[in-house]
Design a protein around this motif. Structure first.
Motif, PDB file in Angstrom:
ATOM      1  N   THR A 153      24.253  31.115  34.544  1.00 30.07           N
ATOM      2  CA  THR A 153      23.268  31.413  33.492  1.00 30.07           C
ATOM      3  C   THR A 153      24.014  31.602  32.182  1.00 30.07           C
ATOM      4  N   THR A 154      23.282  31.585  31.110  1.00 36.49           N
ATOM      5  CA  THR A 154      23.922  31.714  29.781  1.00 36.49           C
ATOM      6  C   THR A 154      24.444  33.130  29.539  1.00 36.49           C
ATOM      7  N   ARG A 155      24.005  34.084  30.370  1.00 36.48           N
ATOM      8  CA  ARG A 155      24.461  35.466  30.193  1.00 36.48           C
ATOM      9  C   ARG A 155      25.779  35.738  30.894  1.00 36.48           C
ATOM     10  N   ASP A 156      26.189  34.854  31.793  1.00 35.45           N
ATOM     11  CA  ASP A 156      27.475  35.022  32.488  1.00 35.45           C
ATOM     12  C   ASP A 156      28.630  34.801  31.516  1.00 35.45           C
ATOM     13  N   ILE A 157      29.801  35.370  31.880  1.00 41.58           N
ATOM     14  CA  ILE A 157      30.992  35.107  31.052  1.00 41.58           C
ATOM     15  C   ILE A 157      31.563  33.736  31.425  1.00 41.58           C
ATOM     16  N   GLN A 158      32.273  33.133  30.492  1.00 43.23           N
ATOM     17  CA  GLN A 158      32.826  31.785  30.711  1.00 43.23           C
ATOM     18  C   GLN A 158      33.846  31.802  31.847  1.00 43.23           C
ATOM     19  N   ARG A 159      33.782  30.791  32.700  1.00 43.20           N
ATOM     20  CA  ARG A 159      34.772  30.680  33.771  1.00 43.20           C
ATOM     21  C   ARG A 159      36.047  30.074  33.216  1.00 43.20           C
ATOM     22  N   VAL A 160      37.174  30.700  33.506  1.00 46.59           N
ATOM     23  CA  VAL A 160      38.466  30.219  33.014  1.00 46.59           C
ATOM     24  C   VAL A 160      39.336  29.849  34.214  1.00 46.59           C
ATOM     25  N   PRO A 161      39.817  28.604  34.283  1.00 47.68           N
ATOM     26  CA  PRO A 161      40.692  28.240  35.413  1.00 47.68           C
ATOM     27  C   PRO A 161      42.059  28.916  35.261  1.00 47.68           C
ATOM     28  N   ARG A 162      42.542  29.479  36.356  1.00 52.50           N
ATOM     29  CA  ARG A 162      43.830  30.193  36.290  1.00 52.50           C
ATOM     30  C   ARG A 162      44.740  29.718  37.405  1.00 52.50           C
ATOM     31  N   ASN A 163      46.009  29.533  37.068  1.00 53.85           N
ATOM     32  CA  ASN A 163      47.019  29.209  38.068  1.00 53.85           C
ATOM     33  C   ASN A 163      47.920  30.434  38.205  1.00 53.85           C
ATOM     34  N   TYR A 164      47.977  30.995  39.411  1.00 56.74           N
ATOM     35  CA  TYR A 164      48.718  32.244  39.614  1.00 56.74           C
ATOM     36  C   TYR A 164      50.182  32.019  40.001  1.00 56.74           C
ATOM     37  N   ASP A 165      50.680  30.796  39.836  1.00 56.27           N
ATOM     38  CA  ASP A 165      52.087  30.515  40.159  1.00 56.27           C
ATOM     39  C   ASP A 165      52.995  31.318  39.220  1.00 56.27           C
ATOM     40  N   PRO A 166      53.866  32.230  39.781  1.00 54.82           N
ATOM     41  CA  PRO A 166      54.694  33.089  38.906  1.00 54.82           C
ATOM     42  C   PRO A 166      55.648  32.322  37.998  1.00 54.82           C
ATOM     43  N   THR A 167      56.036  31.107  38.380  1.00 53.46           N
ATOM     44  CA  THR A 167      56.960  30.337  37.525  1.00 53.46           C
ATOM     45  C   THR A 167      56.297  29.921  36.217  1.00 53.46           C
ATOM     46  N   LEU A 168      54.965  29.836  36.229  1.00 53.04           N
ATOM     47  CA  LEU A 168      54.248  29.448  35.008  1.00 53.04           C
ATOM     48  C   LEU A 168      53.999  30.639  34.079  1.00 53.04           C
ATOM     49  N   HIS A 169      54.271  31.865  34.587  1.00 54.89           N
ATOM     50  CA  HIS A 169      54.033  33.070  33.786  1.00 54.89           C
ATOM     51  C   HIS A 169      55.309  33.919  33.714  1.00 54.89           C
ATOM     52  N   PRO A 170      56.304  33.456  32.961  1.00 51.07           N
ATOM     53  CA  PRO A 170      57.584  34.198  32.932  1.00 51.07           C
ATOM     54  C   PRO A 170      57.491  35.555  32.227  1.00 51.07           C
ATOM     55  N   PHE A 171      56.479  35.761  31.374  1.00 50.02           N
ATOM     56  CA  PHE A 171      56.375  37.021  30.613  1.00 50.02           C
ATOM     57  C   PHE A 171      55.281  37.945  31.164  1.00 50.02           C
ATOM     58  N   GLU A 172      55.010  37.822  32.442  1.00 53.25           N
ATOM     59  CA  GLU A 172      53.923  38.607  33.031  1.00 53.25           C
ATOM     60  C   GLU A 172      54.201  40.109  32.951  1.00 53.25           C
ATOM     61  N   VAL A 173      55.431  40.525  33.315  1.00 50.21           N
ATOM     62  CA  VAL A 173      55.771  41.958  33.325  1.00 50.21           C
ATOM     63  C   VAL A 173      55.796  42.540  31.905  1.00 50.21           C
ATOM     64  N   PRO A 174      56.456  41.867  30.923  1.00 53.90           N
ATOM     65  CA  PRO A 174      56.403  42.409  29.555  1.00 53.90           C
ATOM     66  C   PRO A 174      54.969  42.549  29.024  1.00 53.90           C
ATOM     67  N   ARG A 175      54.128  41.563  29.387  1.00 48.85           N
ATOM     68  CA  ARG A 175      52.733  41.611  28.930  1.00 48.85           C
ATOM     69  C   ARG A 175      52.015  42.814  29.565  1.00 48.85           C
ATOM     70  N   GLU A 176      52.259  43.005  30.855  1.00 51.13           N
ATOM     71  CA  GLU A 176      51.655  44.143  31.558  1.00 51.13           C
ATOM     72  C   GLU A 176      52.163  45.469  30.997  1.00 51.13           C
ATOM     73  N   TYR A 177      53.449  45.518  30.649  1.00 48.74           N
ATOM     74  CA  TYR A 177      54.013  46.749  30.090  1.00 48.74           C
ATOM     75  C   TYR A 177      53.324  47.102  28.772  1.00 48.74           C
ATOM     76  N   THR A 178      53.119  46.078  27.918  1.00 47.67           N
ATOM     77  CA  THR A 178      52.442  46.324  26.635  1.00 47.67           C
ATOM     78  C   THR A 178      51.029  46.845  26.870  1.00 47.67           C
ATOM     79  N   ARG A 179      50.348  46.238  27.846  1.00 46.68           N
ATOM     80  CA  ARG A 179      48.988  46.700  28.167  1.00 46.68           C
ATOM     81  C   ARG A 179      49.006  48.143  28.680  1.00 46.68           C
TER      82      ARG A 179
END
Length: 445
Positions: free
Chosen positions: A17-43
């Motif tokens: 429905t138009t009230r739902d949030i947009q679906r975003v495709p995500r790849n959870y492969d850790p090699t594609l997200h090298p800055f995951e921990v620094p990003r989490e630390y900032t959050r």
């Protein structure tokens, strides 16, 4: 010939429905997200800062008493009802939802020393300086009907505390002796004394309902079993304990509030050494109460602050104070684990949030998810210096800060003196005692 065809399923990226949030495709492969921990630390750092920004613990003030609050108790069945007693003998029944007084009873002459609710919630008991125990109906009388107690028992001495059994029609009082009463009788069915002048507090164990504990004026905490004819044992401490509270989830543990500015958690199976010494107050601790989960407890002190301690930590996680709040006499944790009630000298009952930065009211699913995510992030990075510094910092009144520094200096001086004495004495003649062992004088069977 091989042909590669692009295939896209609309279910993967189109909203229902138009009230739902947009679906975003995500790849959870850790090699594609090298800055995951620094990003989490900032959050995590931002979540910790926002938690302190939104920490507004004070909810409401219930005023109406004409003298200092001496005791508060919770209704056995209703979350929104509490009963308070004042130093002028007045008892008030409050509705926390509407933040208003439902009724006022002139129960005693002099102080109201203790209040307890019957396990079924139909009535409550009060004791006072006029040597009487009175049972009152929880419901207010009809219009024009005079307020009268259901039952009045005249005792031989002043009563200083009262508590009701969790399942049966018996209650216990303390004064010069610890007396167990049947609701149908006007004299105690059993009395306990162990060569003590007076008792200041008595509590039934909420789990093992036949067990009792009391605080005596000779610096001791005495344990009783109502099925036995004599007290079980007592532990004598360096200074007097004012009140105690049993852990509602673990039957063996209780915490006592002491005159030496500390709280002590004991295991009744081994009273020689307390399980934990909770230090942070800078004046005598006057009251203590456990949360319904049994994981935390709240303490009230003469230093005009209310502190919340995790049961297995030495230092408080939270401290509440206001400019107007004077010596805090009594404190209670609400049965839904969300609020803390404190009664103080300047005739006010204050309602605080148990979790200072918690948002009140209904939360949407996304708000709940965000709150849980932030909580987990803070937990993950809690030992990082920056996060720890922000999470731990609390503003306290200048007097409390001064006294805390003074106490630290005194403690350090005592430690240095002890070291010097040990250095210049015969090896083994000055025993090395831990902080837990210093405060217990003896355990008497």
């Amino acid at each position: 010939m091989k042909v590669k065809v692009l295939c896209r399923n609309p279910d993967d990226y189109v909203r229902e429905t138009t009230r739902d949030i947009q679906r975003v495709p995500r790849n959870y492969d850790p090699t594609l997200h090298p800055f995951e921990v620094p990003r989490e630390y900032t959050r995590a750092l931002n979540a910790t800062k926002l938690e302190r920004v939104f920490a507004k613990p004070f909810v409401a003030s219930l005023d109406g008493h004409r003298d200092g609050i001496s005791c508060i108790t919770k209704h056995a069945k209703s979350l929104s009802t509490i009963i308070s007693g004042a130093c002028d003998g007045e008892v008030k029944v409050w509705n926390l939802t509407k933040q208003e007084c439902l009724r006022t009873v002139q129960a005693h002459e002099g102080f109201v020393r203790g209040i307890c609710s019957r396990f079924c919630g139909t009535s409550f008991f009060t004791v006072g300086d006029d040597k009487t125990i009175k049972q009152w109906n929880m419901e207010a009388p009809g219009y024009g009907v005079r307020e009268e107690p259901i039952n009045t028992i005249l005792g031989k001495a002043v009563f200083t505390g009262i508590d009701h059994h969790q399942r049966e029609g018996t209650f216990v009082t303390c004064g010069q002796t610890v007396d167990i009463w049947d609701e149908q009788r006007s004299s105690p069915i059993r009395s306990f004394s162990w060569g003590v002048d007076s008792f200041s507090c008595v509590r039934y164990n909420p789990v093992e309902t036949e067990l009792l504990a009391s605080c005596a004026s000779d610096r001791s905490i005495v344990l009783y079993d109502t099925r036995e004819s004599a007290p079980l044992r007592k532990v004598i401490m360096q200074l007097r304990s004012n009140t105690l509270c049993w852990n509602p989830m673990e039957a063996y543990y209780f915490t006592c509030a002491n005159e030496d500015y500390n709280l002590y958690t004991y295991d009744i199976r081994n009273l020689d050494v307390p399980v934990n010494v909770h230090m942070d107050h800078v004046s005598a601790v006057l009251d203590v109460d456990y949360s319904p989960t049994g994981r935390e407890f709240v303490s009230a002190s003469f230093d005009k602050t209310v502190r919340i301690f995790p049961k297995n930590q030495n230092h408080s996680r939270e401290v509440y104070h206001t400019k107007r709040m004077q010596h805090v006499i009594c404190v209670r944790w609400s049965a839904d684990n969300k609020y803390v009630l404190s009664g103080s000298d300047e005739m006010n009952i204050r309602l605080w949030k148990a979790n200072a930065s918690e948002k009140l009211g209904l939360l949407s699913a996304r708000e709940k998810a965000a709150a849980n995510y932030n909580k987990k992030l803070i937990e993950k990075f809690q030992h990082h210096p920056q996060v720890k510094r922000i999470a731990r910092h609390r503003h306290v009144p200048r007097d409390v800060l001064k006294q805390k520094r003074e106490l630290q200096e005194m403690k350090e001086a005592r430690r240095r003196k002890e070291q010097n004495v040990r250095k210049h004495s015969k090896p083994g003649s000055v025993p090395l005692l831990t902080e837990k062992e210093k405060h217990v004088v003896a355990v008497v069977e």
